[in-house]
Design an enzyme around this catalytic site. Structure first.
Site, PDB file in Angstrom:
ATOM      1  N   LYS A  83       0.829  -1.079   0.193  1.00  0.00           N
ATOM      2  CA  LYS A  83      -0.102  -0.029  -0.159  1.00  0.00           C
ATOM      3  C   LYS A  83       1.148   1.183   0.041  1.00  0.00           C
ATOM      4  CE  LYS A  83      -4.325   0.552   2.393  1.00  0.00           C
ATOM      5  NZ  LYS A  83      -5.369   0.356   3.414  1.00  0.00           N
TER       6      LYS A  83
HETATM    7  O1  G3P Z   1      -8.893   1.094   4.363  1.00  0.00           O
HETATM    8  C1  G3P Z   1      -9.013   2.553   4.619  1.00  0.00           C
HETATM    9  C2  G3P Z   1      -9.762   2.610   5.807  1.00  0.00           C
HETATM   10  O2  G3P Z   1      -9.448   1.915   6.749  1.00  0.00           O
HETATM   11  C3  G3P Z   1      -9.976   4.253   6.074  1.00  0.00           C
HETATM   12  O3  G3P Z   1     -11.060   3.901   6.811  1.00  0.00           O
HETATM   13  O4  G3P Z   1     -12.589   4.854   8.635  1.00  0.00           O
HETATM   14  O5  G3P Z   1     -10.249   5.322   8.662  1.00  0.00           O
HETATM   15  O6  G3P Z   1     -11.584   6.425   6.852  1.00  0.00           O
HETATM   16  P1  G3P Z   1     -11.321   5.327   7.823  1.00  0.00           P
END
Ligand code: G3P
Length: 217
Positions: A83
């Site tokens: 990533k």
């Molecule tokens: O895969 C990316 C994800 O974990 C981000 O999620 O909820 O931190 O915006 P969030």
């Protein structure tokens, strides 16, 4: 549509892998930090549970550092996807790593231009963060629609991985649009599965059966 788990919690990964619908796992530095574990140890544990892409994010922000980390992580296991943030150095690193055959997942994508660039540079996965766009009153799902259309227009091989998913409707709408992958925490899988009418229906069937069970031969 492929389902990835967006977590580094090994118990959750074991639990939902047993449902038979988990195709891969995405992690990020925040998710690893939440578990308070060694990165390599946890990633290797995950590879033993899920036989599919396991995204592992670089911490470096400079090109050489990104390349060093990416090559190290990729050597850990055949299922590791690197990533990389969608920055200038991330794009340069992607161009180099894709030529080396290292699998990549370009993260922190917030507009279709970024998605177009990383597809041209050979990304295997692109991760638009739809929830974080919704959080600032933009339309995350519209971004998915735009990326899917652009990729279809030019037959890009890059798969659209919907990330930052906040609720089951995000998953359903992504599936309607035809996104390749949705990554989500276990809580959203639970919400996809459970319905009170299903539970009530099971209870009613069992209660009715109780009345006649002694008559069964
Ligand atoms: O895969 C990316 C994800 O974990 C981000 O999620 O909820 O931190 O915006 P969030």
């Amino acid at each position: 549509m492929k389902f990835f788990l967006d977590t580094a919690n090994i118990e959750d990964i074991k639990k939902y892998a047993a449902w038979g619908i988990v195709d891969g796992v995405t992690t990020n530095p925040s998710l690893i930090a939440k578990e308070g574990v060694d990165l390599k140890t946890r990633i290797m544990e995950i590879t033993e549970v899920v036989d599919g892409p396991i995204s592992t994010e670089v911490l470096a922000t400079d090109l050489d550092g990104m390349l060093t980390e990416a090559r190290e992580y990729a050597a850990w296991h055949k299922n590791i996807y690197i990533k990389l943030p969608t920055t200038e150095n991330g794009l340069k690193a992607l161009s180099i790593l894709s030529k080396e055959g290292i699998k990549t997942n370009m993260t922190l994508v917030f507009n279709p231009g970024q998605a177009l660039l990383v597809a041209k540079a050979g990304a295997n996965l692109v991760s638009p963060f739809i929830g974080r766009l919704d959080d600032i009153s933009e339309d995350g799902m519209n971004l998915i629609q735009e990326i899917v259309q652009i990729y279809e227009n030019y037959n890009f091989d890059t798969e659209v991985l919907v990330a930052s998913v906040r609720h089951p409707r995000h998953v359903i709408d992504s599936a309607r649009i035809g996104a390749d992958v949705c990554t989500m925490p276990g809580a959203i899988l639970e919400k996809l599965l459970h319905h009170p009418l299903t539970d009530q229906g099971v209870e009613k069937f069992l209660a009715d059966w109780e009345k006649v069970k002694d008559l069964q031969k």
